[in-house]
Design a protein around this motif. Structure first.
Motif, PDB file in Angstrom:
ATOM      1  N   LYS A 105       2.673 -67.312   9.092  1.00 14.79           N
ATOM      2  CA  LYS A 105       2.422 -66.820   7.740  1.00 14.79           C
ATOM      3  C   LYS A 105       3.438 -67.439   6.793  1.00 14.79           C
ATOM      4  CE  LYS A 105       5.596 -63.021   7.391  1.00 14.79           C
ATOM      5  NZ  LYS A 105       5.904 -61.900   6.551  1.00 14.79           N
ATOM      6  N   GLY A 106       3.198 -67.279   5.510  1.00 13.67           N
ATOM      7  CA  GLY A 106       4.127 -67.805   4.522  1.00 13.67           C
ATOM      8  C   GLY A 106       5.364 -66.933   4.419  1.00 13.67           C
ATOM      9  N   GLY A 107       6.362 -67.439   3.729  1.00 18.37           N
ATOM     10  CA  GLY A 107       7.527 -66.623   3.442  1.00 18.37           C
ATOM     11  C   GLY A 107       8.583 -66.583   4.517  1.00 18.37           C
ATOM     12  N   VAL A 108       8.437 -67.402   5.546  1.00 20.55           N
ATOM     13  CA  VAL A 108       9.454 -67.385   6.603  1.00 20.55           C
ATOM     14  C   VAL A 108      10.440 -68.537   6.455  1.00 20.55           C
ATOM     15  CG1 VAL A 108       7.942 -66.192   8.223  1.00 20.55           C
ATOM     16  CG2 VAL A 108       8.041 -68.687   8.248  1.00 20.55           C
ATOM     17  N   GLN A 242      11.571 -60.402  11.858  1.00 23.10           N
ATOM     18  CA  GLN A 242      10.816 -59.222  11.445  1.00 23.10           C
ATOM     19  C   GLN A 242       9.536 -59.063  12.276  1.00 23.10           C
ATOM     20  OE1 GLN A 242       9.638 -59.487   7.381  1.00 23.10           O
ATOM     21  NE2 GLN A 242      10.003 -57.333   6.959  1.00 23.10           N
ATOM     22  N   VAL A 244       6.485 -58.032  11.650  1.00 21.11           N
ATOM     23  CA  VAL A 244       5.238 -58.579  11.121  1.00 21.11           C
ATOM     24  C   VAL A 244       5.214 -60.100  11.214  1.00 21.11           C
ATOM     25  CG1 VAL A 244       4.533 -56.693   9.619  1.00 21.11           C
ATOM     26  CG2 VAL A 244       6.145 -58.378   8.776  1.00 21.11           C
ATOM     27  N   MET A 272      16.294 -66.919   9.008  1.00 16.31           N
ATOM     28  CA  MET A 272      16.780 -65.656   8.438  1.00 16.31           C
ATOM     29  C   MET A 272      17.234 -64.717   9.562  1.00 16.31           C
ATOM     30  SD  MET A 272      13.993 -64.866   5.449  1.00 16.31           S
ATOM     31  CE  MET A 272      12.999 -66.190   4.718  1.00 16.31           C
ATOM     32  N   PHE A 275      22.041 -62.139   7.849  1.00 15.29           N
ATOM     33  CA  PHE A 275      22.570 -62.467   6.528  1.00 15.29           C
ATOM     34  C   PHE A 275      24.079 -62.473   6.585  1.00 15.29           C
ATOM     35  CE2 PHE A 275      24.207 -61.252   2.337  1.00 15.29           C
ATOM     36  CZ  PHE A 275      23.678 -62.293   1.582  1.00 15.29           C
ATOM     37  N   TYR A 285      24.810 -59.577   9.232  1.00 20.87           N
ATOM     38  CA  TYR A 285      23.971 -58.406   8.989  1.00 20.87           C
ATOM     39  C   TYR A 285      22.563 -58.732   9.480  1.00 20.87           C
ATOM     40  CZ  TYR A 285      27.859 -57.096   5.963  1.00 20.87           C
ATOM     41  OH  TYR A 285      29.104 -56.787   5.479  1.00 20.87           O
ATOM     42  N   TYR A 286      22.131 -58.040  10.502  1.00 20.15           N
ATOM     43  CA  TYR A 286      20.803 -58.307  11.067  1.00 20.15           C
ATOM     44  C   TYR A 286      19.749 -57.531  10.281  1.00 20.15           C
ATOM     45  CZ  TYR A 286      23.220 -60.678  14.807  1.00 20.15           C
ATOM     46  OH  TYR A 286      24.006 -61.559  15.516  1.00 20.15           O
ATOM     47  N   ILE A 287      19.468 -58.011   9.079  1.00 20.55           N
ATOM     48  CA  ILE A 287      18.595 -57.317   8.142  1.00 20.55           C
ATOM     49  C   ILE A 287      17.198 -57.108   8.717  1.00 20.55           C
ATOM     50  CG2 ILE A 287      17.436 -57.571   5.920  1.00 20.55           C
ATOM     51  CD1 ILE A 287      19.905 -59.014   4.901  1.00 20.55           C
ATOM     52  N   PHE A 288      16.698 -58.095   9.405  1.00 24.73           N
ATOM     53  CA  PHE A 288      15.295 -58.053   9.866  1.00 24.73           C
ATOM     54  C   PHE A 288      15.182 -57.734  11.351  1.00 24.73           C
ATOM     55  CE2 PHE A 288      15.171 -61.150   6.308  1.00 24.73           C
ATOM     56  CZ  PHE A 288      14.516 -60.310   5.433  1.00 24.73           C
ATOM     57  N   LEU A 310      21.008 -66.663   7.109  1.00 25.68           N
ATOM     58  CA  LEU A 310      20.782 -66.628   5.676  1.00 25.68           C
ATOM     59  C   LEU A 310      22.173 -66.443   5.077  1.00 25.68           C
ATOM     60  CD1 LEU A 310      18.316 -66.399   3.794  1.00 25.68           C
ATOM     61  CD2 LEU A 310      18.207 -64.001   4.325  1.00 25.68           C
TER      62      LEU A 310
ATOM     63  N   GLY B 107       5.473 -55.165   6.239  1.00 21.52           N
ATOM     64  CA  GLY B 107       6.802 -55.760   6.231  1.00 21.52           C
ATOM     65  C   GLY B 107       7.568 -55.629   4.934  1.00 21.52           C
ATOM     66  N   GLN B 242       9.823 -61.301  -3.069  1.00 19.81           N
ATOM     67  CA  GLN B 242       9.428 -62.593  -2.518  1.00 19.81           C
ATOM     68  C   GLN B 242       8.045 -63.006  -3.025  1.00 19.81           C
ATOM     69  OE1 GLN B 242       9.242 -62.450   1.711  1.00 19.81           O
ATOM     70  NE2 GLN B 242      10.063 -64.497   2.009  1.00 19.81           N
ATOM     71  N   VAL B 244       5.466 -64.567  -1.703  1.00 18.84           N
ATOM     72  CA  VAL B 244       4.294 -64.246  -0.887  1.00 18.84           C
ATOM     73  C   VAL B 244       3.974 -62.761  -0.930  1.00 18.84           C
ATOM     74  CG1 VAL B 244       4.330 -66.192   0.698  1.00 18.84           C
ATOM     75  CG2 VAL B 244       5.762 -64.207   1.170  1.00 18.84           C
ATOM     76  N   PHE B 275      20.426 -57.566  -1.633  1.00 19.36           N
ATOM     77  CA  PHE B 275      21.183 -57.110  -0.472  1.00 19.36           C
ATOM     78  C   PHE B 275      22.606 -56.836  -0.887  1.00 19.36           C
ATOM     79  CE2 PHE B 275      23.976 -57.904   3.183  1.00 19.36           C
ATOM     80  CZ  PHE B 275      23.446 -56.983   4.079  1.00 19.36           C
ATOM     81  N   ILE B 287      18.452 -62.132  -2.304  1.00 19.36           N
ATOM     82  CA  ILE B 287      17.982 -62.967  -1.209  1.00 19.36           C
ATOM     83  C   ILE B 287      16.551 -63.438  -1.428  1.00 19.36           C
ATOM     84  CG2 ILE B 287      17.374 -62.887   1.233  1.00 19.36           C
ATOM     85  CD1 ILE B 287      19.694 -60.987   1.668  1.00 19.36           C
ATOM     86  N   LEU B 310      18.797 -53.288  -0.578  1.00 16.64           N
ATOM     87  CA  LEU B 310      18.927 -53.336   0.873  1.00 16.64           C
ATOM     88  C   LEU B 310      20.423 -53.261   1.124  1.00 16.64           C
ATOM     89  CD1 LEU B 310      17.094 -53.957   3.323  1.00 16.64           C
ATOM     90  CD2 LEU B 310      17.275 -56.345   2.728  1.00 16.64           C
ATOM     91  N   GLN B 312      23.392 -52.589   3.964  1.00 12.17           N
ATOM     92  CA  GLN B 312      23.568 -52.530   5.409  1.00 12.17           C
ATOM     93  C   GLN B 312      25.028 -52.746   5.739  1.00 12.17           C
ATOM     94  OE1 GLN B 312      21.583 -55.525   7.824  1.00 12.17           O
ATOM     95  NE2 GLN B 312      20.434 -53.938   8.863  1.00 12.17           N
ATOM     96  N   ILE B 314      27.650 -53.765   8.896  1.00 11.78           N
ATOM     97  CA  ILE B 314      27.595 -54.371  10.230  1.00 11.78           C
ATOM     98  C   ILE B 314      27.999 -53.356  11.293  1.00 11.78           C
ATOM     99  CG2 ILE B 314      27.931 -56.762   9.546  1.00 11.78           C
ATOM    100  CD1 ILE B 314      30.866 -56.437  10.386  1.00 11.78           C
TER     101      ILE B 314
END
Lengths: 364, 364
Positions: A105-108, A242, A244, A272, A275, A285-288, A310, B107, B242, B244, B275, B287, B310, B312, B314
């Motif tokens: 998908k887009g956005g990655v 993520q 999804v 990503m 972060f 920071y493991y946001i996703f 990121l 997502g 974002q 998308v 973030f 981001i 967002l 977060q 650590i």
């Protein structure tokens, strides 16, 4: 010290990826001996080989231990990127390896990954091209600051061909440079297929070790067209951690594994992954979510090519038109170099395997 | 000081959202005068009204300036949440306002937004329920730590109905608590529609000011079913900044604006707006791009309900099963309170407008 002594010693040095020694693989050239001085050149299967230092040290040690502990060893490197394209007639005749970068998908961040993969391979010494075939949202023009530039045409055997632009030591071409931005969206179905086919065949890339193709996102007819037009060596699947995104990545993996596609998957890269604020370079920071891409690669038994973090500074701003590898952001740069090295290794190993050479287990 | 003096003074105090004064709107009750002491109660149209302090100060000032500068003013608040559901027969008879939270794609944090919207409304004093109708991935069981719990049934007029769970001062129910996790995915088309219809009609929510419905992501038949089954007051569209995600949000806005749906859009909320590392609470890292959701709301002339950051740390880890509003993360909490206040205001204003009351321009 004789030439035979040295070659015997070097036959104890393994090429880690291919699992055979340097002499058997015919990788040692230009051997010269002068008193205690020994020099030779190792011909790598890719200029972006991350194993250079390893092989250099192993060679020195082998000669000093087995032949002459006083030896002064000079190891040079050159490379001859392997290819499976024996005849290379048809489309893209001068290109040794074609790497398609895809995403479910887009956005990655597929385009960012494509651009920096190409740059990292070029910085490793390879001849590289970047083809932006993302018909739905070509991003190379903005990423490289070449928006609005019109590529030159030249005559080649009575046919007009497009000459790619050159930036940062590599060639690049985007479908976005050939069409009006507003018209791109109306391309659907057969029209899109015909445009993309023409785009692929009408650009003169010359001699390249790697052509990186930034593919349209998703899983659709356009991918089938591209795979039938471009003799792709393999695809790199981009995902984020993520859930999804991972679900969509699975669709992509399934599609490229289908019989009608039958394109090998070079591996999976997780973008990503975490972060890191430029102001806190040691924090992740493991946001996703953590390592979703890595687990997916394990699940499907695919090579995991790397994790791209990121990294962002709140002070940033004017970096549009300059890819990450051309900035001073060291953390992301190193991640891209590691990733590109893994891609090059994976391609080399596949080329060796497909030529019928036996390869030992992959050393991680 | 007479009752008339006080009411005359208060007729100069505007309810900012409805654009009329407190006396005209019949919002002043229990007026008591005892020497210099004045006390009365303002009946709000929502307990989550973010304008409380504003009205309190304006009332005090009006009485001191216009009536008696020695007055000691006590303002109490109560609320009577308005509703457009005059008869409230059929589904969800005791529920005054039904707020559906939707997103164009998965997502974007729709479930997090739903859960914390419900919590913020409940913390404001409203009677609130949270209905997790996300048939494709119900997340309330995990978010509230009630995975595996089985809701009780009770008899109601000869019919068995489901009693919602109670957590953090509100009621909650998830379709994930009624079906086996592994079976949920096989629900497609008519089966999904019938299951969701039953889920909506078989839960006894009792008397509620607000029922927040966490809808399935995307734009499909299941949404039409839900909108035909649940008498929704309006939808809140969740997006991220974002590109998308914004494109998908547009699809969602288009779908809910269709004639067959015809559900009013309460507004748009931007999630993951920036973030902020807990370790650097004053830094905002955009981001996913800056204010894309805000621009989209402007483009479609929709109320913009807020930006959720967002945040977060650590060091985090054990917060599964506890929604953000129940943690100590102040920055995100405040963003959710502001957002919930805007939702409640938007619903109140719509209710007033639909009852034929004229409303002056919205004060921002």
């Amino acid at each position: 010290m004789t030439e035979q002594d040295i070659l015997k010693a070097l036959s104890n040095v393994q090429e880690p990826d291919l699992g055979k020694d340097l002499v058997t693989l015919n990788m040692v050239r230009d051997l010269k001996i002068d008193g205690n001085n020994v020099s030779f050149t190792i011909v790598l299967t890719t200029p972006a080989c991350p194993m250079k230092d390893h092989m250099k040290n192993a060679s020195e040690n082998a000669i000093k231990i087995l032949v002459n502990k006083e030896a002064k060893v000079t190891v040079n490197f050159t490379s001859q990127t392997t290819t499976l394209r024996a005849d290379r007639s048809g489309a893209l005749p001068g290109v040794r390896n074609i790497i398609a970068v895809v995403s479910g998908k887009g956005g990655v961040g597929k385009s960012t990954v494509s651009a920096n993969l190409a740059l990292a391979l070029a910085q490793g010494g390879a001849r590289v091209g970047l083809m932006d075939a993302d018909i739905y949202g070509p991003s190379v023009p903005i990423m490289f600051g070449v928006r609005g530039e019109r590529p030159m045409m030249k005559d080649m055997g009575g046919k007009g061909v497009i000459v790619p632009l050159e930036r940062f030591g590599m060639k690049l071409m985007s479908i976005g440079l050939l069409v009006d931005e507003k018209n791109a969206v109306v391309w659907r179905g057969p029209m899109a297929s015909s445009a993309i086919r023409q785009f692929v065949t009408d650009v003169d890339w010359g001699e390249l070790d790697y052509l990186v193709v930034d593919m349209p996102p998703g899983t659709g007819d356009i991918h089938l067209t591209l795979m039938q037009t471009v003799p792709v060596t393999g695809v790199v699947v981009v995902t984020t951690p993520q859930d999804v995104a991972l679900a969509d990545a699975k669709k992509g993996i399934a599609m490229f594994g289908q019989a009608q596609m039958n394109v090998p998957i070079i591996g999976l890269v997780e973008n990503m992954s975490y972060f890191t604020p430029a102001e806190l370079p040691n924090n992740k920071y493991y946001i996703f979510g953590k390592e979703g891409g890595k687990r997916l690669a394990e699940e499907y038994d695919l090579p995991f090519l790397g994790q791209i973090p990121l990294v962002q500074s709140i002070r940033e701003g004017g970096d549009q038109g300059v890819p990450i590898l051309m900035t001073s952001e060291e953390l992301t740069k190193q991640a891209f170099y590691d990733f590109a090295g893994n891609v090059a290794r994976s391609v080399s190993m596949r080329n060796a395997r497909m030529r019928g050479e036996e390869i030992a287990e992959v050393v991680e």
